[in-house]
Write an enzyme that holds these catalytic residues in place. Sequence first.
Site, PDB file in Angstrom:
ATOM      1  N   HIS A   1       9.283   0.327   0.490  1.00  0.00           N
ATOM      2  CA  HIS A   1       9.189  -0.969  -0.186  1.00  0.00           C
ATOM      3  C   HIS A   1       8.958  -2.105   0.811  1.00  0.00           C
ATOM      4  O   HIS A   1       8.011  -2.899   0.661  1.00  0.00           O
ATOM      5  CB  HIS A   1      10.486  -1.211  -0.965  1.00  0.00           C
ATOM      6  CG  HIS A   1      10.477  -2.461  -1.788  1.00  0.00           C
ATOM      7  ND1 HIS A   1      10.133  -2.468  -3.130  1.00  0.00           N
ATOM      8  CD2 HIS A   1      10.771  -3.754  -1.475  1.00  0.00           C
ATOM      9  CE1 HIS A   1      10.211  -3.694  -3.591  1.00  0.00           C
ATOM     10  NE2 HIS A   1      10.597  -4.501  -2.612  1.00  0.00           N
ATOM     11  N   GLU A   2       9.799  -2.178   1.836  1.00  0.00           N
ATOM     12  CA  GLU A   2       9.685  -3.268   2.807  1.00  0.00           C
ATOM     13  C   GLU A   2       8.445  -3.118   3.684  1.00  0.00           C
ATOM     14  O   GLU A   2       7.801  -4.113   4.039  1.00  0.00           O
ATOM     15  CB  GLU A   2      10.951  -3.346   3.666  1.00  0.00           C
ATOM     16  CG  GLU A   2      12.233  -3.613   2.892  1.00  0.00           C
ATOM     17  CD  GLU A   2      12.185  -4.914   2.103  1.00  0.00           C
ATOM     18  OE1 GLU A   2      11.429  -5.828   2.488  1.00  0.00           O
ATOM     19  OE2 GLU A   2      12.905  -5.012   1.092  1.00  0.00           O
TER      20      GLU A   2
END
Length: 211
Positions: free
Chosen positions: A26-27
């Site tokens: 995600h990051e």
Amino acid sequence: MLEDFGGFFIRMIAGLPGIIIAMVIHEYAHARVAVALGDFTPRMMGRLTLSPMAHLDPIGLLMLLVAHFGWAKPVQINPYNFSNPRRDDILVSVAGPAANLITAFVTMLVIVLLAKFNFPMSDGMYLVFNFIMIININFAIFNMLPIPPLDGSHILKQLLPYELSQKYAELERYSMLFLIIILMTPILSYVFVPLQRFVLGIFQAVAGLIL
């Protein structure tokens, strides 16, 4: 009670790879898209990597394991580096949840292919893969909620007219209160369960076309 604790411990251990993968993917996706759009802030801050050490927050990870609510280190961006700040901020915000959904879909394909070719998969191995799929779906859904500072709030803010977007941004001071309310009440289940089934239905339909 001992059996309940044992089951909780097993689920926690089996879910750990899924949690780490979901957070990191995600990051990293946020960072990768931001850099691709002209903002090199994530690269300068060491976030353009798949190393968990760059993205995980120890307290946030522990909270996610124990309380099913946690966080990673947010990727810092400078929208002034974008050629089209509103559009590009939306793209960066969408990137994280989209990466989680792609990861979940690929994981489901792996599960289906292993079963199709009669690969000897243990119950523990299946549990880990299933958690990777479900956790990534849930991560995408949760982060698309329009509650500051989640990704969904960034998208909604950029889509609103300027004056409304500024008023909406002021709600961020109450974000923790909003999150506590939805986590302590059944509200979240009314959102998660239908959306999770919807996403899984799409995955199964697409997998059926591919395989």
